[in-house]
Design a protein around this motif. Structure first.
Motif, PDB file in Angstrom:
ATOM      1  N   PRO A 144      44.201  36.529  38.009  1.00 20.26           N
ATOM      2  CA  PRO A 144      44.736  35.554  37.092  1.00 20.26           C
ATOM      3  C   PRO A 144      43.796  35.993  36.412  1.00 20.26           C
ATOM      4  CG  PRO A 144      44.854  34.160  38.903  1.00 20.26           C
ATOM      5  CD  PRO A 144      43.675  34.955  39.294  1.00 20.26           C
ATOM      6  N   GLU A 145      43.931  35.821  34.611  1.00 19.51           N
ATOM      7  CA  GLU A 145      43.408  36.377  34.139  1.00 19.51           C
ATOM      8  C   GLU A 145      42.029  34.657  33.546  1.00 19.51           C
ATOM      9  OE1 GLU A 145      43.831  36.344  28.603  1.00 19.51           O
ATOM     10  OE2 GLU A 145      45.130  36.576  30.340  1.00 19.51           O
ATOM     11  N   SER A 146      42.682  33.696  33.991  1.00 25.04           N
ATOM     12  CA  SER A 146      41.861  32.457  34.341  1.00 25.04           C
ATOM     13  C   SER A 146      41.023  32.782  34.759  1.00 25.04           C
ATOM     14  CB  SER A 146      42.898  31.455  33.825  1.00 25.04           C
ATOM     15  OG  SER A 146      42.969  31.874  35.597  1.00 25.04           O
ATOM     16  N   GLU A 147      40.418  33.365  35.194  1.00 28.26           N
ATOM     17  CA  GLU A 147      39.383  34.239  36.260  1.00 28.26           C
ATOM     18  C   GLU A 147      38.580  35.060  36.081  1.00 28.26           C
ATOM     19  OE1 GLU A 147      40.356  34.796  40.437  1.00 28.26           O
ATOM     20  OE2 GLU A 147      42.018  32.004  40.928  1.00 28.26           O
ATOM     21  N   TYR A 148      38.727  35.890  35.275  1.00 27.95           N
ATOM     22  CA  TYR A 148      38.358  37.152  34.637  1.00 27.95           C
ATOM     23  C   TYR A 148      36.996  36.497  34.195  1.00 27.95           C
ATOM     24  CZ  TYR A 148      37.040  40.774  32.650  1.00 27.95           C
ATOM     25  OH  TYR A 148      35.718  41.654  31.975  1.00 27.95           O
ATOM     26  N   ASP A 149      35.566  37.033  34.582  1.00 30.44           N
ATOM     27  CA  ASP A 149      34.433  36.571  33.741  1.00 30.44           C
ATOM     28  C   ASP A 149      34.215  37.780  33.782  1.00 30.44           C
ATOM     29  OD1 ASP A 149      32.045  35.598  32.323  1.00 30.44           O
ATOM     30  OD2 ASP A 149      31.520  35.420  34.288  1.00 30.44           O
ATOM     31  N   PRO A 150      33.751  38.031  32.095  1.00 32.99           N
ATOM     32  CA  PRO A 150      33.128  39.815  30.887  1.00 32.99           C
ATOM     33  C   PRO A 150      31.781  39.706  32.359  1.00 32.99           C
ATOM     34  CG  PRO A 150      33.473  37.827  29.774  1.00 32.99           C
ATOM     35  CD  PRO A 150      34.164  37.882  31.164  1.00 32.99           C
ATOM     36  N   ASP A 151      31.125  38.264  32.059  1.00 34.66           N
ATOM     37  CA  ASP A 151      29.675  39.013  32.930  1.00 34.66           C
ATOM     38  C   ASP A 151      29.166  39.280  34.266  1.00 34.66           C
ATOM     39  OD1 ASP A 151      28.760  38.804  30.266  1.00 34.66           O
ATOM     40  OD2 ASP A 151      29.200  35.871  30.164  1.00 34.66           O
ATOM     41  N   ASP A 152      30.656  39.141  35.029  1.00 40.71           N
ATOM     42  CA  ASP A 152      30.462  39.132  36.685  1.00 40.71           C
ATOM     43  C   ASP A 152      30.868  41.247  36.773  1.00 40.71           C
ATOM     44  OD1 ASP A 152      31.171  39.548  38.978  1.00 40.71           O
ATOM     45  OD2 ASP A 152      32.264  37.579  39.460  1.00 40.71           O
ATOM     46  N   PRO A 153      29.895  41.577  37.248  1.00 39.46           N
ATOM     47  CA  PRO A 153      29.617  42.659  37.566  1.00 39.46           C
ATOM     48  C   PRO A 153      31.086  43.357  39.006  1.00 39.46           C
ATOM     49  CG  PRO A 153      27.688  42.102  38.898  1.00 39.46           C
ATOM     50  CD  PRO A 153      28.446  41.106  37.190  1.00 39.46           C
ATOM     51  N   SER A 154      31.514  42.951  39.611  1.00 41.89           N
ATOM     52  CA  SER A 154      32.392  42.763  40.188  1.00 41.89           C
ATOM     53  C   SER A 154      33.590  42.164  39.877  1.00 41.89           C
ATOM     54  CB  SER A 154      32.062  41.938  41.636  1.00 41.89           C
ATOM     55  OG  SER A 154      32.507  40.341  40.999  1.00 41.89           O
ATOM     56  N   MET A 155      34.366  42.208  38.871  1.00 41.79           N
ATOM     57  CA  MET A 155      34.743  42.221  38.143  1.00 41.79           C
ATOM     58  C   MET A 155      35.510  42.710  37.047  1.00 41.79           C
ATOM     59  SD  MET A 155      35.806  37.642  37.543  1.00 41.79           S
ATOM     60  CE  MET A 155      35.317  36.797  39.189  1.00 41.79           C
TER      61      MET A 155
END
Length: 276
Positions: A139-150
Motif C-alpha cells: 500500500p502507498e501508506s507503507e512506502y518509505d522513499p528512504d528504504d532502498p528495498s522499496m
C-alpha cells in the motif's frame, strides 16, 4: 649390393601415390566447397525476406486530460501505408488511447488521443522468500522513499507496432530515393552516429515536429517515440540482415498546446546485399 634402379622406381611410385592423394584431396575439397557455396546460395535465395516495421511508444509520469498528440508517420507508398496499417491492426493497442491517421497543416500524421489517460502510482518492496528475492506490491501508506528495498512505478506507457512485408529488396543504403520515411521532415544532413558501428553505417539528422495538446501538472513528462525500420533478412547457417532506421523522439514537460520542433535521426546500411 644395393639395387639403385629399384630404389629409384620405388621412390617414384611413392611420389606418384602422394601426388595422387594430394590431387584427390584437392578435388574433394573443391567439390565440398562448391557444394557448400551452391547450398549457401540456395539458402540465401529461399530465405531472403524484406519488410517495414513502424513502432510508436508513449509514456507519461502524470495524468493527461483532453489529450491529443500528433506523431510522425511514414509516408504512404504503392508498397505500404504503414500509418493506416498501424491504426487497423497495430499490436499491443491498450488503455484509453485512440489511434487515427489524420491530415494536419504539416502533412499526414498519426493522432493519439484520450479524454483522460490516468497514471496511478504502484508501490513495491523487494523481500526474500524461501531463499529467493521477490517483488511484492504494498500500500502507498507503507512506502518509505528512504528504504532502498522499496520502489515506486509512477509511469504508464503504451506501444503500438505493425510490420508489413514487401515483395522486393528494401533499399537500405539510400532510402530517400524511394522508400517510406517519417513525415514531416526537412533538411536532411550528415551527422555523427550515436554509438560506434560498422564503417558501412551512415547517419543523418533532419528537422521534424510533434503536436501535443493536453492538460496536466507542471512536473509531468511525456516521452514520445516513433521509429521506422526497413529490413532485409536472410538465413545462411544463421540470420543476417541489413536495414535503415528512421526515428523521431521527444520528451515534453508540463501542459502543452501546440507544435514542438524535434530532431530526427536516420541510420542507413550501405553494405546492402541484393538477392541473386
Amino acid at each position: 649390393m644395393t639395387d639403385e634402379t629399384g630404389e629409384s622406381w620405388l621412390a617414384d611410385d611413392r611420389r606418384r601415390v602422394a601426388l595422387g592423394v594430394v590431387l584427390a584431396v584437392v578435388v574433394l575439397l573443391a567439390v565440398v566447397i562448391g557444394a557448400v557455396w551452391l547450398y549457401s546460395g540456395h539458402l540465401y535465395r529461399t530465405s531472403y525476406e524484406s519488410e517495414y516495421t513502424y513502432e510508436v511508444t508513449l509514456a507519461t509520469n502524470g495524468t493527461l486530460t483532453n489529450a491529443t498528440i500528433y506523431l510522425p508517420v511514414p509516408e504512404a507508398t504503392d508498397t505500404a501505408d504503414l500509418g493506416a496499417a498501424a491504426v487497423e491492426r497495430g499490436t499491443n493497442q491498450s488503455g484509453p488511447l485512440a489511434y487515427e491517421a489524420v491530415e494536419t497543416e504539416r502533412g499526414p500524421m498519426l493522432a493519439v488521443s484520450a479524454a483522460e489517460w490516468t497514471v496511478t502510482p504502484e508501490y513495491y518492496q523487494f523481500v526474500e522468500r524461501n531463499g529467493r528475492g521477490e517483488r511484492v506490491e504494498i500500500p502507498e501508506s507503507e512506502y518509505d522513499p528512504d528504504d532502498p528495498s522499496m520502489v515506486v512505478n509512477d509511469t504508464r506507457s503504451v506501444s503500438v507496432a505493425v510490420t508489413v512485408p514487401v515483395d522486393r529488396s528494401v533499399d537500405t543504403g539510400t532510402p530517400w530515393a524511394g522508400e517510406p520515411l517519417l513525415r514531416p521532415r526537412i533538411d536532411r544532413r550528415p551527422s555523427d552516429c550515436g554509438s560506434p558501428g560498422p564503417e558501412w553505417r551512415e547517419c543523418y539528422a533532419f528537422d521534424a515536429a510533434v503536436y501535443a495538446s493536453y492538460d496536466t501538472t507542471s512536473d509531468t513528462e511525456v516521452y514520445a517515440s516513433t521509429t521506422l525500420y526497413g529490413t532485409n533478412a536472410w538465413w545462411v547457417f544463421g540470420w543476417s540482415y541489413d536495414e535503415y532506421r528512421d526515428d523521431v523522439t521527444v520528451t515534453l514537460e508540463g501542459p502543452k498546446d501546440g507544435w514542438t520542433d524535434a530532431t530526427g535521426t536516420l541510420e542507413t546500411d550501405t553494405d546492402q546485399r541484393e538477392p541473386p
